[in-house]
Design a protein around this motif. Structure first.
Motif, PDB file in Angstrom:
ATOM      1  N   ASP A 570      17.809  51.303  71.056  1.00  0.00           N
ATOM      2  CA  ASP A 570      16.821  52.146  71.727  1.00  0.00           C
ATOM      3  C   ASP A 570      17.439  53.527  71.793  1.00  0.00           C
ATOM      4  OD1 ASP A 570      15.071  53.509  73.389  1.00  0.00           O
ATOM      5  OD2 ASP A 570      14.580  51.714  74.533  1.00  0.00           O
ATOM      6  N   SER A 571      17.038  54.403  70.917  1.00  0.00           N
ATOM      7  CA  SER A 571      17.728  55.684  70.735  1.00  0.00           C
ATOM      8  C   SER A 571      17.148  56.815  71.569  1.00  0.00           C
ATOM      9  CB  SER A 571      17.698  56.082  69.252  1.00  0.00           C
ATOM     10  OG  SER A 571      16.362  56.191  68.793  1.00  0.00           O
ATOM     11  N   VAL A 572      16.317  56.484  72.584  1.00  0.00           N
ATOM     12  CA  VAL A 572      15.708  57.530  73.400  1.00  0.00           C
ATOM     13  C   VAL A 572      16.788  58.313  74.137  1.00  0.00           C
ATOM     14  CG1 VAL A 572      14.145  58.018  75.314  1.00  0.00           C
ATOM     15  CG2 VAL A 572      13.581  56.230  73.656  1.00  0.00           C
ATOM     16  N   ASN A 573      16.848  59.603  73.893  1.00  0.00           N
ATOM     17  CA  ASN A 573      17.757  60.527  74.596  1.00  0.00           C
ATOM     18  C   ASN A 573      19.237  60.237  74.369  1.00  0.00           C
ATOM     19  OD1 ASN A 573      15.557  61.882  75.764  1.00  0.00           O
ATOM     20  ND2 ASN A 573      15.505  60.459  77.498  1.00  0.00           N
ATOM     21  N   GLN A 574      19.593  59.410  73.412  1.00  0.00           N
ATOM     22  CA  GLN A 574      20.998  59.075  73.199  1.00  0.00           C
ATOM     23  C   GLN A 574      21.671  60.058  72.243  1.00  0.00           C
ATOM     24  OE1 GLN A 574      21.424  55.098  71.747  1.00  0.00           O
ATOM     25  NE2 GLN A 574      20.187  54.187  73.367  1.00  0.00           N
ATOM     26  N   THR A 575      22.973  60.286  72.480  1.00  0.00           N
ATOM     27  CA  THR A 575      23.802  60.978  71.499  1.00  0.00           C
ATOM     28  C   THR A 575      24.931  60.085  71.002  1.00  0.00           C
ATOM     29  OG1 THR A 575      25.189  61.929  73.244  1.00  0.00           O
ATOM     30  CG2 THR A 575      23.312  63.233  72.489  1.00  0.00           C
ATOM     31  N   GLY A 576      25.147  58.952  71.671  1.00  0.00           N
ATOM     32  CA  GLY A 576      26.191  58.037  71.236  1.00  0.00           C
ATOM     33  C   GLY A 576      26.213  56.776  72.065  1.00  0.00           C
ATOM     34  N   LEU A 577      26.974  55.773  71.569  1.00  0.00           N
ATOM     35  CA  LEU A 577      27.166  54.497  72.251  1.00  0.00           C
ATOM     36  C   LEU A 577      28.649  54.239  72.443  1.00  0.00           C
ATOM     37  CD1 LEU A 577      24.714  52.217  70.197  1.00  0.00           C
ATOM     38  CD2 LEU A 577      24.225  53.403  72.351  1.00  0.00           C
ATOM     39  N   VAL A 593      35.188  50.818  71.547  1.00  0.00           N
ATOM     40  CA  VAL A 593      34.895  51.640  70.380  1.00  0.00           C
ATOM     41  C   VAL A 593      33.701  52.532  70.688  1.00  0.00           C
ATOM     42  CG1 VAL A 593      33.341  49.917  69.359  1.00  0.00           C
ATOM     43  CG2 VAL A 593      34.504  51.565  67.871  1.00  0.00           C
ATOM     44  N   THR A 594      33.666  53.725  70.079  1.00  0.00           N
ATOM     45  CA  THR A 594      32.530  54.640  70.170  1.00  0.00           C
ATOM     46  C   THR A 594      31.716  54.528  68.892  1.00  0.00           C
ATOM     47  OG1 THR A 594      33.759  56.172  71.584  1.00  0.00           O
ATOM     48  CG2 THR A 594      31.818  57.038  70.455  1.00  0.00           C
ATOM     49  N   LEU A 595      30.384  54.462  69.060  1.00  0.00           N
ATOM     50  CA  LEU A 595      29.498  54.206  67.930  1.00  0.00           C
ATOM     51  C   LEU A 595      28.340  55.195  67.927  1.00  0.00           C
ATOM     52  CD1 LEU A 595      29.306  50.338  68.463  1.00  0.00           C
ATOM     53  CD2 LEU A 595      30.663  51.491  66.693  1.00  0.00           C
ATOM     54  N   ALA A 596      27.692  55.310  66.773  1.00  0.00           N
ATOM     55  CA  ALA A 596      26.504  56.153  66.655  1.00  0.00           C
ATOM     56  C   ALA A 596      25.309  55.461  67.307  1.00  0.00           C
ATOM     57  CB  ALA A 596      26.216  56.438  65.184  1.00  0.00           C
ATOM     58  N   PRO A 597      24.276  56.223  67.707  1.00  0.00           N
ATOM     59  CA  PRO A 597      23.141  55.630  68.433  1.00  0.00           C
ATOM     60  C   PRO A 597      22.400  54.542  67.668  1.00  0.00           C
ATOM     61  CG  PRO A 597      23.099  58.014  68.613  1.00  0.00           C
ATOM     62  CD  PRO A 597      24.154  57.690  67.600  1.00  0.00           C
ATOM     63  N   ASN A 598      22.388  54.611  66.324  1.00  0.00           N
ATOM     64  CA  ASN A 598      21.598  53.659  65.559  1.00  0.00           C
ATOM     65  C   ASN A 598      22.360  52.396  65.168  1.00  0.00           C
ATOM     66  OD1 ASN A 598      23.300  54.971  63.839  1.00  0.00           O
ATOM     67  ND2 ASN A 598      21.807  55.219  62.177  1.00  0.00           N
ATOM     68  N   VAL A 599      23.601  52.261  65.593  1.00  0.00           N
ATOM     69  CA  VAL A 599      24.388  51.064  65.289  1.00  0.00           C
ATOM     70  C   VAL A 599      23.864  49.897  66.127  1.00  0.00           C
ATOM     71  CG1 VAL A 599      26.681  50.016  65.408  1.00  0.00           C
ATOM     72  CG2 VAL A 599      26.424  52.362  64.613  1.00  0.00           C
ATOM     73  N   THR A 600      23.812  48.701  65.526  1.00  0.00           N
ATOM     74  CA  THR A 600      23.252  47.536  66.223  1.00  0.00           C
ATOM     75  C   THR A 600      24.212  46.357  66.292  1.00  0.00           C
ATOM     76  OG1 THR A 600      22.274  46.663  64.186  1.00  0.00           O
ATOM     77  CG2 THR A 600      20.921  48.175  65.513  1.00  0.00           C
ATOM     78  N   THR A 601      25.429  46.493  65.764  1.00  0.00           N
ATOM     79  CA  THR A 601      26.352  45.359  65.777  1.00  0.00           C
ATOM     80  C   THR A 601      27.794  45.844  65.712  1.00  0.00           C
ATOM     81  OG1 THR A 601      26.916  43.245  64.723  1.00  0.00           O
ATOM     82  CG2 THR A 601      26.340  45.086  63.268  1.00  0.00           C
ATOM     83  N   PHE A 602      28.695  45.029  66.231  1.00  0.00           N
ATOM     84  CA  PHE A 602      30.129  45.314  66.144  1.00  0.00           C
ATOM     85  C   PHE A 602      30.879  44.001  66.282  1.00  0.00           C
ATOM     86  CE2 PHE A 602      34.302  46.279  67.949  1.00  0.00           C
ATOM     87  CZ  PHE A 602      34.758  47.248  67.066  1.00  0.00           C
TER      88      PHE A 602
END
Length: 693
Positions: A570-577, A593-602
């Motif tokens: 859910d990328s609303v207003n996100q700049t990172g995860l 770990v730091t991830l991009a907003p569109n990442v869905t798995t780790f």
């Protein structure tokens, strides 16, 4: 007050609104009518002190007594016996649906903006106390903690101001009734404190003394909004005829008055125990307290019609409204009373019945389990623990039984109509929650803080938010993890915790919240080299966020060891995860770990410090420049590595299993030492934040 005849030197003037009521009546019966009960007006000189904290601290070694023995604060139980069996619908104002509809949103939990180490358990030999009664308030620049052990002031940015810490006994010392350390008739307990947003003062209340003839309602008001300065303090006799004593105060305020309630007890020599008699309320006009004078007026309401045990007055934010009081009515309903004419002689109005989701009004709830010790933690009973009235709604909360565990129940009540637009339960499949508190901001968002533990977790602090207009609470966030098993009875029979906590709005922006919660610290050695459990407290700040986190986080363990994490973006207003992890039973969350907003798995594995044979909790934080929020929690247990092949020159391993008593506490220390090694190795991964540890 036979023990203090000097306090009778002043004149007591008792006036009623419509007629004269003698205060010498042993039943303390007040006047009643069908429209409401006017308060009994009492004007008298009472013990009074006006001192700076510096003066209190300077006087402590000589004139301010501190009790240095261990003590368990009294919490007198009241049998939950209600005349009505099943709820009588005809007695209710309405059976409106118990929740409101709201648009579907991504579940999210507020990120902790900052954390501050609070006051902790007195060290061995300095006067242990249970429970701490974790109570605090937030002002424009400071936080104030007031507990059964100590008083202390915190700077919101830098933490504790050491020079402000004094014992609770010192804070409440009055020269006319200063008693020697071995006399336990005046020890203060059950502290409450609020910040008065109308007049910019901190206001505190406690009970002093636990027997007839030496029981007081203690009131303190800071001279300004700066709690490091002067405080004015009063000791009001709780029973003018000395027949009963007060316990477990409720505390509220509005633009005109302070409102204090208490359960009144009398000692029965035949049973050798204190028995509940009735509930009593005091209304104290604020104007006289702001100026500071020893001669004050209050209005007393002994056993007003329709009252019940453990009434909670509201912290009222609205202007020119009645003051509401809420309390248990029985399984499936609450009662709401009101004080009218609050700017004059207040009148206690008969309570209305408010239907809520059914709960069993236990006299004693089940103990909550904890990791490392088979003995549970006392969760008390179902009494309501605080109340807030704001934007036309009355909010309150308490601990209830649900699904074989304890959980937190919250209610948003319209007291004018008796309807309940929203209510809910905060529960978990394995974790028990208890001792909640609630605060409300200017937008109508409510924050709730509470304790929690499970068979795999030590007792720690948690929090969440109920958005304005939402029928449900957001996912629960961890405030502070417990660090060890906890067991402390101080020669009693209950492993005491609580009895309450504090969650309040920050007046600096009227949007953010602070919560003060208890957690189990590592045990320490006493003078006899015995391990003693320790409680600690932790302040946390958080606020509602417009950042939507991922949802439906799922954790799946597989050999190696490794844990595969998947979530719905859910990328609303996100700049990172940021993926965060904690290991049970005693770690706080650390970044993985730091991830991009569109990442869905780790996939989490040994490269980030993951070990086999442990249970890990995970959450995903979504953030931008303005703040962030957390996803739901997910957990997985990693596969233990195979045992080493036998042979060679000996060696072996130490197996530790949860147990009871001192052995469990030793195991907790060893376990904690092992537990913290990986965290130390990966400390470089943590983003430093003020107050976090």
């Amino acid at each position: 007050m036979a023990r203090y005849p000097e306090l009778r030197r002043t004149t007591v003037t008792v006036l009623a609104l419509l007629f004269l009521i003698p205060i010498g009546n042993s039943s303390e019966a007040g006047g009643r009518d069908e429209e409401g009960t006017p308060g009994v007006r009492v004007t008298m000189e009472v013990p009074f002190a006006s001192e700076s904290l510096d003066a209190v601290k300077a006087a402590t070694p000589s004139t301010k007594k501190r009790y240095i023995g261990n003590r368990a604060i009294p919490r007198k139980r009241i049998d939950r016996v209600f005349a009505a069996g099943p709820f009588d619908a005809s007695a209710a104002i309405s059976l409106q649906p118990l929740s409101i509809s709201a648009p579907a949103v991504t579940p999210q939990a507020p990120v902790l903006d900052s954390g501050i180490t609070g006051l902790g358990n007195p060290l061995p030999g300095q006067g242990d106390v249970i429970p701490p009664d974790t109570m605090g308030a937030a002002g424009p620049n400071h936080l104030v903690t007031l507990m059964n052990s100590e008083f202390g002031v915190f700077d919101k940015a830098t933490g504790l101001i050491p020079s402000t810490v004094v014992s609770l006994e010192s804070f409440w010392s009055f020269n006319p009734i200063d008693l020697p350390p071995w006399d336990n008739t005046f020890y203060p307990f059950d502290p409450k404190i609020l910040y008065d947003q109308f007049d910019g003062r901190f206001v505190a209340v406690s009970i002093g003394g636990s027997s007839e003839g030496s029981s007081y309602i203690l009131v303190a008001v800071s001279a300004t909004s700066d709690p490091t300065g002067t405080w004015n303090r009063w000791a009001i006799p709780s029973s003018p005829d000395n027949t009963v004593w007060a316990d477990f105060p409720g505390f509220g305020l509005d633009g005109s008055n302070l409102y204090v309630t208490a359960n009144m007890f009398r000692f029965n020599p035949l049973k050798n125990e204190d028995e509940y008699q009735y509930s009593k309320a005091w209304v104290v006009p604020k104007a006289q307290l702001l100026s500071g004078t020893s001669r004050i007026t209050r209005f007393e309401f002994p056993d007003p019609p329709g009252s019940g045990p453990t009434m909670q007055p509201a912290h009222t934010f609205d202007l020119s409204v009645p003051e509401y009081v809420v309390f248990e009515g029985g399984s499936g309903f609450l009662r709401v009373a009101r004080f009218d004419n609050v700017a004059g002689t207040p009148v206690f109005g008969p309570p209305i019945t408010v239907p809520v989701a059914s709960f069993e009004a236990f006299t004693l709830l089940l103990d909550a389990p904890q990791a490392g010790d088979s003995r549970g933690i006392s969760t008390s009973d179902t009494r309501l623990l605080n109340a807030v009235y704001r934007n036309g709604f009355l909010w309150t909360t308490h601990t209830v039984s649900g699904g074989g565990k304890t959980e937190v129940a919250w209610y948003r009540i319209n007291p004018a109509s008796g309807l309940v637009p929203a209510q809910g339960r905060i529960g978990d499949p394995s974790r028990w929650y208890y001792y909640p508190s609630i605060g409300v901001n200017r937008n109508g968002d409510a924050a709730i803080g509470f304790s929690g533990s499970s068979t795999q977790e030590y007792a720690g602090g948690y929090y969440t938010i109920v958005r304005a207009g939402s029928p449900t609470a957001e996912p629960v966030s961890l405030l502070k993890s417990g660090k060890a098993a906890y067991y402390k009875t101080l020669s009693g029979t209950q492993n005491r915790w609580g009895d309450f906590s504090a969650t309040v709005v920050d007046p600096a922006d009227d949007l953010s919240f602070w919560t003060l919660q208890e957690y189990a610290k590592l045990p320490v050695l006493n003078q006899n080299n015995q391990l003693v459990s320790q409680w600690g407290t932790w302040w946390g700040k958080f606020r509602p966020s417009n950042v939507k986190p991922p949802s439906t986080l799922i954790a799946t363990a597989s050999p190696a060891p490794q844990v595969v994490l998947n979530w719905t973006p859910d990328s609303v207003n996100q700049t990172g995860l940021e993926l965060q992890r904690r290991r049970l039973p005693g770690e706080d969350y650390i970044p993985v770990v730091t991830l991009a907003p569109n990442v869905t798995t780790f996939t989490d594995n040994a490269s980030t410090g993951l070990l086999g044979g442990f249970t890990y909790y995970y959450r995903v934080q979504a953030y931008n420049a303005t703040g962030g929020s957390y996803s739901n929690e997910a957990f997985a247990s990693t596969v233990a590595p195979p045992p080493p092949a036998s042979g060679g020159g000996g060696g072996g391993c130490l197996a530790m299993a949860p147990s009871s008593g001192a052995g469990a506490e030793v195991s907790s220390i060893l376990h904690a030492a092992i537990l913290f090694l990986p965290a130390a190795v990966y400390r470089w991964r943590r983003r430093l934040r003020p107050g976090k540890s």
